[in-house]
Design a protein around this motif. Sequence first.
Motif, PDB file in Angstrom:
ATOM      1  N   LEU A  86       2.459   9.784  50.526  1.00 47.02           N
ATOM      2  CA  LEU A  86       2.232  11.160  50.960  1.00 47.02           C
ATOM      3  C   LEU A  86       0.841  11.636  50.546  1.00 47.02           C
ATOM      4  O   LEU A  86       0.140  12.297  51.316  1.00 47.02           O
ATOM      5  N   TRP A  87       0.437  11.277  49.338  1.00 48.00           N
ATOM      6  CA  TRP A  87      -0.907  11.667  48.857  1.00 48.00           C
ATOM      7  C   TRP A  87      -1.978  11.045  49.763  1.00 48.00           C
ATOM      8  O   TRP A  87      -2.929  11.703  50.168  1.00 48.00           O
ATOM      9  N   PHE A  88      -1.769   9.782  50.104  1.00 49.54           N
ATOM     10  CA  PHE A  88      -2.741   9.088  50.952  1.00 49.54           C
ATOM     11  C   PHE A  88      -2.800   9.723  52.343  1.00 49.54           C
ATOM     12  O   PHE A  88      -3.873   9.898  52.916  1.00 49.54           O
ATOM     13  N   MET A  89      -1.646  10.066  52.865  1.00 44.07           N
ATOM     14  CA  MET A  89      -1.615  10.685  54.197  1.00 44.07           C
ATOM     15  C   MET A  89      -2.272  12.067  54.163  1.00 44.07           C
ATOM     16  O   MET A  89      -2.971  12.455  55.109  1.00 44.07           O
ATOM     17  N   LEU A  90      -2.065  12.786  53.063  1.00 42.81           N
ATOM     18  CA  LEU A  90      -2.702  14.102  52.929  1.00 42.81           C
ATOM     19  C   LEU A  90      -4.227  13.953  52.821  1.00 42.81           C
ATOM     20  O   LEU A  90      -4.983  14.791  53.304  1.00 42.81           O
ATOM     21  N   SER A  91      -4.652  12.887  52.172  1.00 49.29           N
ATOM     22  CA  SER A  91      -6.091  12.641  52.023  1.00 49.29           C
ATOM     23  C   SER A  91      -6.716  12.230  53.344  1.00 49.29           C
ATOM     24  O   SER A  91      -7.928  12.289  53.512  1.00 49.29           O
ATOM     25  N   ASN A  92      -5.873  11.758  54.259  1.00 48.65           N
ATOM     26  CA  ASN A  92      -6.368  11.291  55.562  1.00 48.65           C
ATOM     27  C   ASN A  92      -5.696  12.053  56.692  1.00 48.65           C
ATOM     28  O   ASN A  92      -5.333  11.485  57.717  1.00 48.65           O
ATOM     29  N   ARG A  93      -5.512  13.333  56.465  1.00 50.33           N
ATOM     30  CA  ARG A  93      -4.772  14.137  57.440  1.00 50.33           C
ATOM     31  C   ARG A  93      -5.425  14.123  58.825  1.00 50.33           C
ATOM     32  O   ARG A  93      -6.629  13.925  58.945  1.00 50.33           O
ATOM     33  N   ASN A  94      -4.574  14.267  59.813  1.00 45.95           N
ATOM     34  CA  ASN A  94      -5.000  14.298  61.219  1.00 45.95           C
ATOM     35  C   ASN A  94      -5.617  12.983  61.712  1.00 45.95           C
ATOM     36  O   ASN A  94      -6.311  12.954  62.716  1.00 45.95           O
ATOM     37  N   ARG A  95      -5.379  11.910  60.973  1.00 44.60           N
ATOM     38  CA  ARG A  95      -5.888  10.598  61.374  1.00 44.60           C
ATOM     39  C   ARG A  95      -4.696   9.697  61.635  1.00 44.60           C
ATOM     40  O   ARG A  95      -3.735   9.713  60.871  1.00 44.60           O
ATOM     41  N   VAL A  96      -4.799   8.897  62.669  1.00 47.55           N
ATOM     42  CA  VAL A  96      -3.716   7.947  62.897  1.00 47.55           C
ATOM     43  C   VAL A  96      -3.881   6.795  61.910  1.00 47.55           C
ATOM     44  O   VAL A  96      -4.961   6.217  61.786  1.00 47.55           O
ATOM     45  N   LEU A  97      -2.806   6.505  61.179  1.00 48.82           N
ATOM     46  CA  LEU A  97      -2.860   5.436  60.180  1.00 48.82           C
ATOM     47  C   LEU A  97      -1.901   4.336  60.615  1.00 48.82           C
ATOM     48  O   LEU A  97      -0.695   4.576  60.765  1.00 48.82           O
ATOM     49  N   THR A  98      -2.418   3.145  60.857  1.00 47.43           N
ATOM     50  CA  THR A  98      -1.533   2.062  61.289  1.00 47.43           C
ATOM     51  C   THR A  98      -0.707   1.577  60.101  1.00 47.43           C
ATOM     52  O   THR A  98      -1.072   1.780  58.943  1.00 47.43           O
ATOM     53  N   ARG A  99       0.369   0.913  60.422  1.00 52.65           N
ATOM     54  CA  ARG A  99       1.232   0.383  59.361  1.00 52.65           C
ATOM     55  C   ARG A  99       0.480  -0.628  58.497  1.00 52.65           C
ATOM     56  O   ARG A  99       0.635  -0.655  57.282  1.00 52.65           O
ATOM     57  N   ASP A 100      -0.343  -1.456  59.148  1.00 51.70           N
ATOM     58  CA  ASP A 100      -1.127  -2.440  58.386  1.00 51.70           C
ATOM     59  C   ASP A 100      -2.086  -1.752  57.413  1.00 51.70           C
ATOM     60  O   ASP A 100      -2.247  -2.165  56.274  1.00 51.70           O
ATOM     61  N   PHE A 101      -2.725  -0.716  57.926  1.00 49.52           N
ATOM     62  CA  PHE A 101      -3.679   0.034  57.115  1.00 49.52           C
ATOM     63  C   PHE A 101      -2.970   0.661  55.910  1.00 49.52           C
ATOM     64  O   PHE A 101      -3.472   0.631  54.789  1.00 49.52           O
ATOM     65  N   LEU A 102      -1.788   1.205  56.146  1.00 48.50           N
ATOM     66  CA  LEU A 102      -1.021   1.812  55.051  1.00 48.50           C
ATOM     67  C   LEU A 102      -0.571   0.749  54.042  1.00 48.50           C
ATOM     68  O   LEU A 102      -0.620   0.969  52.834  1.00 48.50           O
ATOM     69  N   LEU A 103      -0.168  -0.417  54.561  1.00 49.76           N
ATOM     70  CA  LEU A 103       0.244  -1.504  53.655  1.00 49.76           C
ATOM     71  C   LEU A 103      -0.906  -1.911  52.738  1.00 49.76           C
ATOM     72  O   LEU A 103      -0.726  -2.152  51.552  1.00 49.76           O
ATOM     73  N   GLN A 104      -2.094  -1.961  53.306  1.00 49.03           N
ATOM     74  CA  GLN A 104      -3.260  -2.342  52.505  1.00 49.03           C
ATOM     75  C   GLN A 104      -3.617  -1.265  51.483  1.00 49.03           C
ATOM     76  O   GLN A 104      -3.891  -1.560  50.324  1.00 49.03           O
ATOM     77  N   HIS A 105      -3.643  -0.012  51.951  1.00 56.00           N
ATOM     78  CA  HIS A 105      -4.170   1.052  51.089  1.00 56.00           C
ATOM     79  C   HIS A 105      -3.150   1.687  50.161  1.00 56.00           C
ATOM     80  O   HIS A 105      -3.518   2.203  49.119  1.00 56.00           O
ATOM     81  N   VAL A 106      -1.899   1.681  50.553  1.00 55.27           N
ATOM     82  CA  VAL A 106      -0.893   2.303  49.693  1.00 55.27           C
ATOM     83  C   VAL A 106      -0.118   1.249  48.904  1.00 55.27           C
ATOM     84  O   VAL A 106       0.183   1.426  47.734  1.00 55.27           O
ATOM     85  N   TRP A 107       0.148   0.122  49.557  1.00 54.20           N
ATOM     86  CA  TRP A 107       0.922  -0.933  48.878  1.00 54.20           C
ATOM     87  C   TRP A 107       0.004  -1.984  48.242  1.00 54.20           C
ATOM     88  O   TRP A 107       0.440  -2.812  47.467  1.00 54.20           O
ATOM     89  N   GLY A 108      -1.256  -1.939  48.630  1.00 50.46           N
ATOM     90  CA  GLY A 108      -2.216  -2.870  48.028  1.00 50.46           C
ATOM     91  C   GLY A 108      -2.132  -4.292  48.568  1.00 50.46           C
ATOM     92  O   GLY A 108      -2.588  -5.234  47.920  1.00 50.46           O
ATOM     93  N   TYR A 109      -1.557  -4.454  49.769  1.00 49.30           N
ATOM     94  CA  TYR A 109      -1.495  -5.786  50.357  1.00 49.30           C
ATOM     95  C   TYR A 109      -2.843  -6.178  50.928  1.00 49.30           C
ATOM     96  O   TYR A 109      -3.599  -5.344  51.394  1.00 49.30           O
ATOM     97  N   GLU A 110      -3.111  -7.470  50.895  1.00 50.02           N
ATOM     98  CA  GLU A 110      -4.381  -7.949  51.433  1.00 50.02           C
ATOM     99  C   GLU A 110      -4.346  -7.996  52.953  1.00 50.02           C
ATOM    100  O   GLU A 110      -3.316  -8.259  53.552  1.00 50.02           O
ATOM    101  N   GLU A 111      -5.501  -7.812  53.505  1.00 50.03           N
ATOM    102  CA  GLU A 111      -5.635  -7.843  54.951  1.00 50.03           C
ATOM    103  C   GLU A 111      -5.371  -9.262  55.459  1.00 50.03           C
ATOM    104  O   GLU A 111      -5.685 -10.226  54.780  1.00 50.03           O
ATOM    105  N   GLY A 112      -4.794  -9.362  56.634  1.00 50.97           N
ATOM    106  CA  GLY A 112      -4.621 -10.668  57.257  1.00 50.97           C
ATOM    107  C   GLY A 112      -3.333 -11.388  56.902  1.00 50.97           C
ATOM    108  O   GLY A 112      -3.001 -12.388  57.499  1.00 50.97           O
ATOM    109  N   LEU A 113      -2.629 -10.875  55.911  1.00 50.91           N
ATOM    110  CA  LEU A 113      -1.366 -11.519  55.563  1.00 50.91           C
ATOM    111  C   LEU A 113      -0.312 -11.107  56.573  1.00 50.91           C
ATOM    112  O   LEU A 113      -0.315  -9.997  57.077  1.00 50.91           O
ATOM    113  N   GLU A 114       0.562 -12.063  56.875  1.00 53.52           N
ATOM    114  CA  GLU A 114       1.641 -11.754  57.797  1.00 53.52           C
ATOM    115  C   GLU A 114       2.734 -11.037  57.009  1.00 53.52           C
ATOM    116  O   GLU A 114       3.485 -11.668  56.271  1.00 53.52           O
ATOM    117  N   LEU A 115       2.784  -9.767  57.114  1.00 60.85           N
ATOM    118  CA  LEU A 115       3.762  -9.022  56.337  1.00 60.85           C
ATOM    119  C   LEU A 115       4.618  -8.170  57.234  1.00 60.85           C
ATOM    120  O   LEU A 115       4.191  -7.730  58.291  1.00 60.85           O
TER     121      LEU A 115
END
Length: 228
Positions: free
Chosen positions: A164-193
């Motif tokens: 929620l904090w991350f979404m508030l920091s990026n309000r009015n922006r479309v955030l893809t699930r991959d992007f959220l996984l990377q930035h909120v969950w800390g997953y690396e880019e390119g992994l099949e998750l």
Amino acid sequence: MKAQILVVEDQTATLDLICDVLRGAGFEVQQAQSVAKARDSIQKATPELMILDRGLPDADGLDFLRELRKESKWAELPVIILTARKAVEERVMGLRGGADDYLAKPFHTEELIARVETLLRRTGKSPAPPPVQSVGDLRLELESRRAFSKSAEVKLSAKEFDLLWFMLSNRNRVLTRDFLLQHVWGYEEGLELTTKVVDVTVSHLREKLGAGGAVIAAVRGFGYRLDA
Ligand code: CA
């Protein structure tokens, strides 16, 4: 971390009172009972504000202030002049002499704190307020990691809060699930998750936020967007 304040006052009782009050309000305090000691102290510690008595044993506080103002390092130091002399001309002289504010003795301790905090804010020396974000009736406090809807607390899990904090920091922006996984969950880019965890967390969040959860919009084929 509150500002550091130098208090220059020769009367021990007044000095102790001011220092106690300031420390009680969370400030770091240095003290000096003469201009000579103040001169010494100001070189060692770098105060963010000075409270300066006029009637000092070795000089007039205003003369010391005029001397300080000539040095570029101290030209902008916020200064509150303390004086028992209440005459209007004294006050005007104090302000012309380079003081930012003036406090007549005796004073109320709340007034002292209010003057100090106002002056620190006005001169931009006050530390930034703790980070808080809000949208509609929703309010998040980063330091305590607490969320409120109107004034009622909403208990969020650590990940729900982060999301929620991350979404508030990026309000009015479309955030893809991959992007959220990377930035909120800390997953690396390119992994099949699996991105299912994002959907599950968002759905929990919406449930907990009730009507306020409507700010989180699903964007078909992409992810989510927090509308503010
Ligand atoms: Ca004095």
